[in-house]
Motif scaffolding. Structure first.
Motif, mmCIF file in Angstrom:
data_model
loop_
_atom_site.group_PDB
_atom_site.id
_atom_site.type_symbol
_atom_site.label_atom_id
_atom_site.label_comp_id
_atom_site.label_asym_id
_atom_site.label_seq_id
_atom_site.Cartn_x
_atom_site.Cartn_y
_atom_site.Cartn_z
ATOM 1 N N ILE A 10 0.927 -1.184 0.018
ATOM 2 C CA ILE A 10 -0.011 -0.044 -0.212
ATOM 3 C C ILE A 10 0.727 1.212 0.002
ATOM 4 C CG2 ILE A 10 -1.702 1.264 1.233
ATOM 5 C CD1 ILE A 10 -2.609 -1.490 2.558
ATOM 6 N N MET A 11 0.580 2.020 -1.101
ATOM 7 C CA MET A 11 1.433 3.349 -1.133
ATOM 8 C C MET A 11 0.442 4.646 -0.929
ATOM 9 S SD MET A 11 3.723 2.412 -4.309
ATOM 10 C CE MET A 11 5.434 2.987 -3.945
ATOM 11 N N SER A 12 0.827 5.570 -0.172
ATOM 12 C CA SER A 12 0.167 6.876 -0.237
ATOM 13 C C SER A 12 1.104 7.888 -0.792
ATOM 14 C CB SER A 12 -0.126 7.244 1.089
ATOM 15 O OG SER A 12 -0.696 8.417 1.160
ATOM 16 N N VAL A 13 0.499 8.531 -1.867
ATOM 17 C CA VAL A 13 1.568 9.372 -2.785
ATOM 18 C C VAL A 13 0.641 10.876 -2.852
ATOM 19 C CG1 VAL A 13 2.597 7.639 -3.658
ATOM 20 C CG2 VAL A 13 0.733 8.600 -4.931
ATOM 21 N N TYR A 14 1.427 11.900 -3.048
ATOM 22 C CA TYR A 14 0.803 13.454 -3.199
ATOM 23 C C TYR A 14 1.775 13.865 -4.141
ATOM 24 C CZ TYR A 14 -0.695 17.990 -2.622
ATOM 25 O OH TYR A 14 -1.208 19.081 -2.973
ATOM 26 N N ALA A 15 0.884 13.902 -5.556
ATOM 27 C CA ALA A 15 1.812 14.640 -6.779
ATOM 28 C C ALA A 15 1.935 15.833 -6.650
ATOM 29 C CB ALA A 15 1.099 14.061 -8.049
ATOM 30 N N ALA A 16 2.959 16.363 -7.419
ATOM 31 C CA ALA A 16 3.394 17.752 -7.507
ATOM 32 C C ALA A 16 2.131 18.444 -8.276
ATOM 33 C CB ALA A 16 4.642 17.883 -8.276
ATOM 34 N N GLN A 17 1.761 19.599 -7.616
ATOM 35 C CA GLN A 17 0.710 20.359 -8.163
ATOM 36 C C GLN A 17 0.937 20.868 -9.391
ATOM 37 O OE1 GLN A 17 -0.698 22.981 -5.192
ATOM 38 N NE2 GLN A 17 -0.852 21.634 -3.668
ATOM 39 N N GLN A 18 -0.092 21.229 -10.225
ATOM 40 C CA GLN A 18 -0.171 21.905 -11.740
ATOM 41 C C GLN A 18 0.950 23.072 -11.605
ATOM 42 O OE1 GLN A 18 -1.555 20.544 -14.279
ATOM 43 N NE2 GLN A 18 -2.068 18.946 -12.774
ATOM 44 N N GLY A 19 0.958 23.918 -10.649
ATOM 45 C CA GLY A 19 1.705 24.842 -10.560
ATOM 46 C C GLY A 19 3.218 24.785 -10.423
ATOM 47 N N CYS A 20 3.541 23.589 -10.164
ATOM 48 C CA CYS A 20 5.030 23.203 -9.823
ATOM 49 C C CYS A 20 5.752 23.267 -11.004
ATOM 50 C CB CYS A 20 5.028 21.936 -9.000
ATOM 51 S SG CYS A 20 4.428 21.979 -7.333
ATOM 52 N N ALA A 21 7.171 23.343 -10.946
ATOM 53 C CA ALA A 21 8.025 23.315 -12.196
ATOM 54 C C ALA A 21 7.857 21.805 -12.675
ATOM 55 C CB ALA A 21 9.354 23.455 -11.656
ATOM 56 N N ASP A 22 8.222 21.807 -14.017
ATOM 57 C CA ASP A 22 8.130 20.494 -14.751
ATOM 58 C C ASP A 22 9.209 19.742 -14.298
ATOM 59 O OD1 ASP A 22 6.197 21.413 -16.357
ATOM 60 O OD2 ASP A 22 7.403 21.856 -18.120
ATOM 61 N N GLU A 23 10.386 20.039 -13.848
ATOM 62 C CA GLU A 23 11.290 19.141 -13.329
ATOM 63 C C GLU A 23 10.871 18.443 -12.135
ATOM 64 O OE1 GLU A 23 12.091 22.531 -14.015
ATOM 65 O OE2 GLU A 23 12.896 22.108 -15.958
ATOM 66 N N GLU A 24 10.151 19.083 -11.361
ATOM 67 C CA GLU A 24 9.709 18.447 -9.928
ATOM 68 C C GLU A 24 8.598 17.437 -10.204
ATOM 69 O OE1 GLU A 24 7.419 19.844 -5.825
ATOM 70 O OE2 GLU A 24 8.184 21.415 -7.154
ATOM 71 N N LYS A 25 7.775 17.646 -11.409
ATOM 72 C CA LYS A 25 6.890 16.903 -11.630
ATOM 73 C C LYS A 25 7.596 15.497 -12.172
ATOM 74 C CE LYS A 25 3.412 20.201 -12.968
ATOM 75 N NZ LYS A 25 2.760 21.111 -13.978
#
Length: 107
Positions: A10-25
């Protein structure tokens, strides 16, 4: 009769938001891919998450990964999620069930 063990990861994750830099995503998706690849094929994987994306309702050519009950119009984050799910043979489970709009998203 012998029954084998069921192993569930089981994994719990939180993706980088739309406003974050592409590199972070990109880093987020690379690291998540790396962690998922560590899980043996015979084990199960459940991911509870906020992927910060909308997958939309069009599941053409993606019927094995997502249902037709997604929310809104697919955006870049949603496309990344669908691509990730297809790459790892995962399902976007909440899209397979019809529910009231107010139950499809959270803020």
């Amino acid at each position: 009769m012998e029954m084998g063990k069921l192993v569930v990861n089981i994994m719990s994750v939180y993706a980088a938001q739309q406003g974050c830099a592409d590199e972070e995503k990109e880093k987020f998706w690379e690291e998540l891919d790396e962690e998922v690849r560590k899980i043996p094929a015979e084990e199960k994987l459940w991911i509870g998450s906020d992927f910060n994306g909308h997958v939309g309702g069009d599941n053409t050519s993606r019927e094995e990964t997502m249902g037709k009950f997604g929310y809104g119009t697919k955006n870049d984050g949603g496309e990344e999620l669908v691509t990730f799910a297809m790459r790892h043979n995962l399902w976007i489970v909440n899209t397979f069930y019809k529910k009231a709009t107010r139950h499809k998203i959270t803020y």
